[in-house]
Design a protein around this motif. Structure first.
Motif, PDB file in Angstrom:
ATOM      1  N   ASN A 135       9.919  -4.380 -35.474  1.00  0.00           N
ATOM      2  CA  ASN A 135       9.335  -4.266 -34.145  1.00  0.00           C
ATOM      3  C   ASN A 135      10.388  -4.195 -33.046  1.00  0.00           C
ATOM      4  N   GLN A 136      11.620  -4.546 -33.377  1.00  0.00           N
ATOM      5  CA  GLN A 136      12.661  -4.622 -32.359  1.00  0.00           C
ATOM      6  C   GLN A 136      13.121  -3.230 -31.933  1.00  0.00           C
ATOM      7  N   PRO A 137      13.191  -2.969 -30.625  1.00  0.00           N
ATOM      8  CA  PRO A 137      13.576  -1.625 -30.136  1.00  0.00           C
ATOM      9  C   PRO A 137      14.948  -1.176 -30.626  1.00  0.00           C
ATOM     10  N   GLU A 138      15.855  -2.132 -30.856  1.00  0.00           N
ATOM     11  CA  GLU A 138      17.213  -1.758 -31.262  1.00  0.00           C
ATOM     12  C   GLU A 138      17.331  -1.432 -32.748  1.00  0.00           C
ATOM     13  N   THR A 139      16.302  -1.690 -33.543  1.00  0.00           N
ATOM     14  CA  THR A 139      16.358  -1.363 -34.971  1.00  0.00           C
ATOM     15  C   THR A 139      16.348   0.147 -35.164  1.00  0.00           C
ATOM     16  N   ASP A 140      17.332   0.648 -35.871  1.00  0.00           N
ATOM     17  CA  ASP A 140      17.454   2.084 -36.119  1.00  0.00           C
ATOM     18  C   ASP A 140      16.619   2.441 -37.359  1.00  0.00           C
ATOM     19  N   ILE A 141      15.377   2.810 -37.112  1.00  0.00           N
ATOM     20  CA  ILE A 141      14.435   3.056 -38.206  1.00  0.00           C
ATOM     21  C   ILE A 141      14.867   4.246 -39.059  1.00  0.00           C
ATOM     22  N   MET A 142      15.300   5.317 -38.430  1.00  0.00           N
ATOM     23  CA  MET A 142      15.671   6.517 -39.197  1.00  0.00           C
ATOM     24  C   MET A 142      16.886   6.260 -40.092  1.00  0.00           C
TER      25      MET A 142
END
Length: 426
Positions: free
Chosen positions: A196-203
């Motif tokens: 959920n954290q905006p800084e997590t680089d999902i890709m």
């Protein structure tokens, strides 16, 4: 085999996004959060309605409707479900699936009723322990399409009791443990605070999971860099276009490193010829460009990038870099989507800024019953016109019907985007 999903969670309290079940601290605009999830590589959004009263519940339902308008990825929701009507409200708000709480006594009877009404494909059950599965393993596959397992430590027990696929929640992110979970046959996806954290680089996470042999829904380019024809500087020009409006935003260049970074991160990355350095669009301004598609032209020497643009594309602050008019010939735009949107905007403006003698304002002044009467009359006129062998009359009547339907849409707060999203889901 289906792709494994990374699921982000939004917790709603009184129409606002909060941190989680235990911490009701606001965490920002739920619209912006949903848009970020939609663009950054999240596969699904799970929404928990933390309301305790009907009035608050309605505010959260309204927020879910707004989220549905913003995103293209599936959303599903649960919370404060006490009757079939609550499930229906979630579905009508745009939820692909509804999450029932396995800890509530009413869940099984509600699931039976909802499965008969909407189909079990619309129902998910969340479980924190195996008690619910012990008691109801015989009806799980009849009433539920999927589960959310809130405790990763019970995965073995869950799989001993049912074969229903599930999303598992991780309270603490451990990449090795997450990969092990994703490699389980019954695990459909993962969720948890880390995602959920905006800084997590999902890709980038998806790329790492893919290299580990896990099938993720990420970019797998059909054309490689070596398939493209480079210019004299060893680069390829990139035309950037807004994926929703088709407006051309800018022109930039990629070298191989920028191309590969764009594929891995899902954010447009270029090579700055003036600075002679890699350039992630939005890294300093926050005006990121999230990739929706990359397409090479017929000669494979130019890339067309369709993106979700955050903020302005141009360094001047303009949305598009292309605003210096050279010549212009007036023309009538007949693009169906543009025409319908433009007429809709005029109707919205008439409602907000009434004009004397306006037929649109006359309809709004008379109220919903008058608008509904006109929609019904125009629908009947279409039926009559359809019996005429010539098409002109039916074209005229359909135009009248669409206009009055748009007045009704504005009156009820429904947009063309709402309608097209619903059609796209069917």
């Amino acid at each position: 085999m289906d792709h494994k999903n990374i699921v982000a969670t939004i917790y709603l309290k009184d129409g606002q996004a909060v941190k989680d079940f235990a911490d009701m601290q606001p965490v920002g605009d739920f619209r912006q959060i949903a848009k970020l999830y939609n663009d950054s590589g999240i596969d699904k959004i799970l929404i928990y309605d933390l309301s305790t009263e009907d009035e608050e519940h309605e505010r959260n339902i309204h927020a879910i409707k707004e989220i549905f308008r913003i995103v293209e990825i599936p959303i599903y929701a649960g919370g404060n479900i006490n009757r079939l009507e609550d499930i229906k409200k979630y579905i009508y708000a745009g939820c692909k699936q509804v999450v029932l709480n396995g800890a509530k006594p009413v869940t099984v009877s509600l699931a039976a009723e909802a499965a008969a009404r909407f189909g079990k494909e619309r129902l998910i059950v969340s479980v924190e322990n195996v008690d619910f599965l012990f008691k109801h393993s015989d009806i799980m596959e009849e009433y539920f399409h999927e589960m959310i397992v809130m405790n990763q430590r019970i995965m073995d027990s869950v799989e001993n009791l049912t074969n229903i696929p599930y999303v598992v929640q991780f309270d603490v992110f451990d990449e090795t443990e997450v990969m092990r979970a994703l490699k389980r046959e019954n695990v459909r996806g993962i969720c948890g605070a880390f995602f959920n954290q905006p800084e997590t680089d999902i890709m980038s996470l998806k790329t790492a999971f893919t290299y580990a042999g896990i099938r993720m829904d990420n970019f797998a380019p059909v054309l490689r860099w070596s398939d493209l024809k480079l210019n004299s500087d060893g680069m390829v020009p990139v035309i950037v276009q807004d994926y929703r409006t088709a407006e051309v935003l800018m022109l930039a260049y990629m070298n191989e490193e920028a191309f590969q970074a764009t594929i891995i991160t899902g954010r447009m990355t270029y090579y700055s010829r003036s600075r002679e350095a890699l350039w992630i669009k939005g890294e300093t301004s926050g005006h990121f460009q999230y990739v929706k598609s990359l397409t090479a032209d017929c000669d494979k020497d130019t890339i067309l990038a369709k993106v979700s643009q955050v903020g302005a594309a141009c360094h001047t602050g303009a949305y598009s870099c292309f605003f210096n008019e050279i010549v212009k010939k007036e023309y009538s735009d007949k693009n169906p989507h543009k025409v319908l949107e433009d007429v809709y905007k005029v109707i919205v403006d008439r409602k907000a800024n009434p004009r004397n003698g306006s037929y649109t304002n006359y309809l709004f002044d008379k109220g919903l019953d008058k608008i509904l009467k006109k929609v019904g009359e125009e629908a009947t006129e279409i039926v009559i016109a359809a019996k005429n062998p010539e098409p002109e009359e039916i074209i005229y009547e359909i135009s009248d019907f669409l206009y009055h339907t748009m007045v009704l849409m504005v009156e009820k707060g429904v947009t063309w985007e709402d309608v097209t999203q619903e059609l796209a889901q069917r």
